[in-house]
Design a protein around this motif. Structure first.
Motif, PDB file in Angstrom:
ATOM      1  N   LEU A  78       0.826  -1.212   0.000  1.00 44.75           N
ATOM      2  CA  LEU A  78       0.000   0.000   0.000  1.00 44.75           C
ATOM      3  C   LEU A  78       0.859   1.260   0.000  1.00 44.75           C
ATOM      4  CD1 LEU A  78      -2.875  -0.933   2.474  1.00 44.75           C
ATOM      5  CD2 LEU A  78      -3.055  -0.512   0.018  1.00 44.75           C
ATOM      6  N   THR A  79       1.926   1.239   0.768  1.00 50.77           N
ATOM      7  CA  THR A  79       2.820   2.397   0.809  1.00 50.77           C
ATOM      8  C   THR A  79       3.484   2.609  -0.549  1.00 50.77           C
ATOM      9  OG1 THR A  79       3.207   2.171   3.177  1.00 50.77           O
ATOM     10  CG2 THR A  79       4.866   3.366   1.923  1.00 50.77           C
ATOM     11  N   ARG A  80       3.964   1.519  -1.178  1.00 48.10           N
ATOM     12  CA  ARG A  80       4.562   1.653  -2.514  1.00 48.10           C
ATOM     13  C   ARG A  80       3.552   2.206  -3.511  1.00 48.10           C
ATOM     14  NH1 ARG A  80       7.096  -3.157  -1.042  1.00 48.10           N
ATOM     15  NH2 ARG A  80       5.511  -4.422  -2.058  1.00 48.10           N
ATOM     16  N   PHE A  81       2.310   1.736  -3.429  1.00 50.63           N
ATOM     17  CA  PHE A  81       1.259   2.200  -4.324  1.00 50.63           C
ATOM     18  C   PHE A  81       0.989   3.690  -4.090  1.00 50.63           C
ATOM     19  CE2 PHE A  81      -3.322   2.703  -5.325  1.00 50.63           C
ATOM     20  CZ  PHE A  81      -3.245   2.471  -6.687  1.00 50.63           C
ATOM     21  N   ALA A  82       0.907   4.110  -2.831  1.00 46.21           N
ATOM     22  CA  ALA A  82       0.662   5.522  -2.515  1.00 46.21           C
ATOM     23  C   ALA A  82       1.813   6.388  -3.009  1.00 46.21           C
ATOM     24  CB  ALA A  82       0.474   5.709  -1.013  1.00 46.21           C
ATOM     25  N   VAL A  83       3.028   5.932  -2.814  1.00 48.60           N
ATOM     26  CA  VAL A  83       4.196   6.694  -3.290  1.00 48.60           C
ATOM     27  C   VAL A  83       4.134   6.831  -4.808  1.00 48.60           C
ATOM     28  CG1 VAL A  83       6.715   6.585  -3.585  1.00 48.60           C
ATOM     29  CG2 VAL A  83       5.701   6.169  -1.335  1.00 48.60           C
ATOM     30  N   GLU A  84       3.818   5.747  -5.486  1.00 47.78           N
ATOM     31  CA  GLU A  84       3.732   5.794  -6.951  1.00 47.78           C
ATOM     32  C   GLU A  84       2.647   6.766  -7.413  1.00 47.78           C
ATOM     33  OE1 GLU A  84       5.264   5.134 -10.495  1.00 47.78           O
ATOM     34  OE2 GLU A  84       6.043   4.173  -8.703  1.00 47.78           O
ATOM     35  N   LEU A  85       1.487   6.734  -6.763  1.00 49.35           N
ATOM     36  CA  LEU A  85       0.409   7.663  -7.121  1.00 49.35           C
ATOM     37  C   LEU A  85       0.825   9.116  -6.902  1.00 49.35           C
ATOM     38  CD1 LEU A  85      -2.813   5.933  -5.756  1.00 49.35           C
ATOM     39  CD2 LEU A  85      -2.117   6.211  -8.137  1.00 49.35           C
ATOM     40  N   HIS A  86       1.438   9.384  -5.764  1.00 48.74           N
ATOM     41  CA  HIS A  86       1.878  10.756  -5.480  1.00 48.74           C
ATOM     42  C   HIS A  86       2.975  11.195  -6.452  1.00 48.74           C
ATOM     43  CE1 HIS A  86      -0.503  11.723  -1.978  1.00 48.74           C
ATOM     44  NE2 HIS A  86      -0.259  10.526  -1.485  1.00 48.74           N
ATOM     45  N   TRP A  87       3.869  10.276  -6.796  1.00 47.60           N
ATOM     46  CA  TRP A  87       4.935  10.612  -7.731  1.00 47.60           C
ATOM     47  C   TRP A  87       4.340  10.950  -9.103  1.00 47.60           C
ATOM     48  CZ3 TRP A  87       9.758  12.055  -7.374  1.00 47.60           C
ATOM     49  CH2 TRP A  87      10.546  12.070  -8.513  1.00 47.60           C
ATOM     50  N   GLU A  88       3.409  10.137  -9.556  1.00 47.84           N
ATOM     51  CA  GLU A  88       2.771  10.401 -10.847  1.00 47.84           C
ATOM     52  C   GLU A  88       2.001  11.722 -10.817  1.00 47.84           C
ATOM     53  OE1 GLU A  88       3.138   8.824 -13.754  1.00 47.84           O
ATOM     54  OE2 GLU A  88       4.599   7.539 -12.741  1.00 47.84           O
ATOM     55  N   ALA A  89       1.327  12.009  -9.722  1.00 54.43           N
ATOM     56  CA  ALA A  89       0.602  13.281  -9.603  1.00 54.43           C
ATOM     57  C   ALA A  89       1.573  14.454  -9.628  1.00 54.43           C
ATOM     58  CB  ALA A  89      -0.214  13.299  -8.310  1.00 54.43           C
ATOM     59  N   ALA A  90       2.727  14.298  -8.980  1.00 56.04           N
ATOM     60  CA  ALA A  90       3.733  15.369  -8.980  1.00 56.04           C
ATOM     61  C   ALA A  90       4.277  15.584 -10.396  1.00 56.04           C
ATOM     62  CB  ALA A  90       4.867  15.025  -8.017  1.00 56.04           C
ATOM     63  N   LEU A  91       4.580  14.504 -11.091  1.00 56.37           N
ATOM     64  CA  LEU A  91       5.084  14.639 -12.463  1.00 56.37           C
ATOM     65  C   LEU A  91       4.046  15.309 -13.364  1.00 56.37           C
ATOM     66  CD1 LEU A  91       6.874  11.208 -13.075  1.00 56.37           C
ATOM     67  CD2 LEU A  91       7.916  13.432 -12.590  1.00 56.37           C
ATOM     68  N   GLU A  92       2.808  14.919 -13.193  1.00 58.78           N
ATOM     69  CA  GLU A  92       1.737  15.520 -13.999  1.00 58.78           C
ATOM     70  C   GLU A  92       1.585  17.005 -13.673  1.00 58.78           C
ATOM     71  OE1 GLU A  92      -3.030  15.034 -14.396  1.00 58.78           O
ATOM     72  OE2 GLU A  92      -1.840  13.194 -14.245  1.00 58.78           O
ATOM     73  N   ALA A  93       1.660  17.342 -12.405  1.00 60.74           N
ATOM     74  CA  ALA A  93       1.514  18.747 -11.996  1.00 60.74           C
ATOM     75  C   ALA A  93       2.678  19.597 -12.490  1.00 60.74           C
ATOM     76  CB  ALA A  93       1.407  18.839 -10.477  1.00 60.74           C
ATOM     77  N   LEU A  94       3.859  19.013 -12.546  1.00 58.18           N
ATOM     78  CA  LEU A  94       5.052  19.766 -12.932  1.00 58.18           C
ATOM     79  C   LEU A  94       5.359  19.671 -14.426  1.00 58.18           C
ATOM     80  CD1 LEU A  94       7.311  18.824  -9.896  1.00 58.18           C
ATOM     81  CD2 LEU A  94       6.156  21.004 -10.318  1.00 58.18           C
ATOM     82  N   TRP A  95       4.507  19.004 -15.183  1.00 56.82           N
ATOM     83  CA  TRP A  95       4.753  18.806 -16.605  1.00 56.82           C
ATOM     84  C   TRP A  95       4.942  20.138 -17.330  1.00 56.82           C
ATOM     85  CZ3 TRP A  95       6.266  14.962 -19.407  1.00 56.82           C
ATOM     86  CH2 TRP A  95       6.137  15.015 -20.777  1.00 56.82           C
ATOM     87  N   MET A  96       4.178  21.136 -16.969  1.00 59.37           N
ATOM     88  CA  MET A  96       4.259  22.442 -17.637  1.00 59.37           C
ATOM     89  C   MET A  96       5.478  23.256 -17.204  1.00 59.37           C
ATOM     90  SD  MET A  96       1.762  22.329 -19.663  1.00 59.37           S
ATOM     91  CE  MET A  96       1.437  23.987 -20.203  1.00 59.37           C
ATOM     92  N   GLU A  97       6.119  22.850 -16.137  1.00 60.21           N
ATOM     93  CA  GLU A  97       7.303  23.573 -15.644  1.00 60.21           C
ATOM     94  C   GLU A  97       8.528  23.085 -16.414  1.00 60.21           C
ATOM     95  OE1 GLU A  97       6.892  26.001 -13.493  1.00 60.21           O
ATOM     96  OE2 GLU A  97       4.782  25.539 -13.142  1.00 60.21           O
ATOM     97  N   SER A  98       8.684  23.572 -17.640  1.00 62.43           N
ATOM     98  CA  SER A  98       9.735  23.070 -18.519  1.00 62.43           C
ATOM     99  C   SER A  98      11.140  23.396 -18.022  1.00 62.43           C
ATOM    100  CB  SER A  98       9.544  23.626 -19.930  1.00 62.43           C
ATOM    101  OG  SER A  98       9.572  25.044 -19.889  1.00 62.43           O
ATOM    102  N   TRP A  99      11.279  24.405 -17.180  1.00 59.58           N
ATOM    103  CA  TRP A  99      12.583  24.778 -16.650  1.00 59.58           C
ATOM    104  C   TRP A  99      13.076  23.773 -15.607  1.00 59.58           C
ATOM    105  CZ3 TRP A  99      12.696  25.401 -11.422  1.00 59.58           C
ATOM    106  CH2 TRP A  99      11.470  25.600 -10.784  1.00 59.58           C
ATOM    107  N   MET A 100      12.173  23.009 -15.045  1.00 54.17           N
ATOM    108  CA  MET A 100      12.529  22.103 -13.959  1.00 54.17           C
ATOM    109  C   MET A 100      12.979  20.761 -14.517  1.00 54.17           C
ATOM    110  SD  MET A 100      10.213  20.970 -10.725  1.00 54.17           S
ATOM    111  CE  MET A 100      10.321  22.539  -9.910  1.00 54.17           C
TER     112      MET A 100
END
Length: 120
Positions: free
Chosen positions: A52-74
């Motif tokens: 469950l912890t691995r799954f939660a980490v993966e979900l949060h990581w994917e959400a972070a990548l999606e949120a930061l997708w437009m931040e091309s400088w990062m």
């Protein structure tokens, strides 16, 4: 006392001691079987919690990548692996920290992107 009688008493004492040891071992085996069942259940629970912890980490990581997708400088790096030295007793604290930091990141992206005030 005759040698035969003394021999029979010694053998009877050894037989009684062996029977007592056998009975004690039987009780200990029962206790160990119960302990094994308890430990097996704990291991299954720990495995489920880890999944469950691995799954939660993966979900949060994917959400972070999606949120930061437009931040091309990062420059986005691969998700870091688990810390092998982390204390499993702190898992609840780590999960809470993951939730908190993920919410902070998503709030910061939302404010930057839309110019909105903080959620808190």
């Amino acid at each position: 006392m005759s040698a035969a009688r003394e021999y029979k008493e010694v053998v009877a004492g050894i037989t009684a001691a062996a029977a007592a040891l056998h009975e004690r071992d039987r009780g200990r085996a029962t206790d160990l079987a119960r302990e094994r069942i308890r430990l097996h259940a704990e291991m299954l629970g720990a495995g489920e919690r880890a999944a469950l912890t691995r799954f939660a980490v993966e979900l949060h990581w994917e959400a972070a990548l999606e949120a930061l997708w437009m931040e091309s400088w990062m420059k986005l790096r691969p998700r870091p692996g688990p810390d092998p030295d982390a204390d499993p007793a702190d898992l609840d604290r780590f999960d809470a920290e993951l939730e908190r930091r993920s919410a902070d990141l998503l709030d910061a992206v939302r404010r930057r992107r839309f110019g909105l005030p903080p959620l808190r």
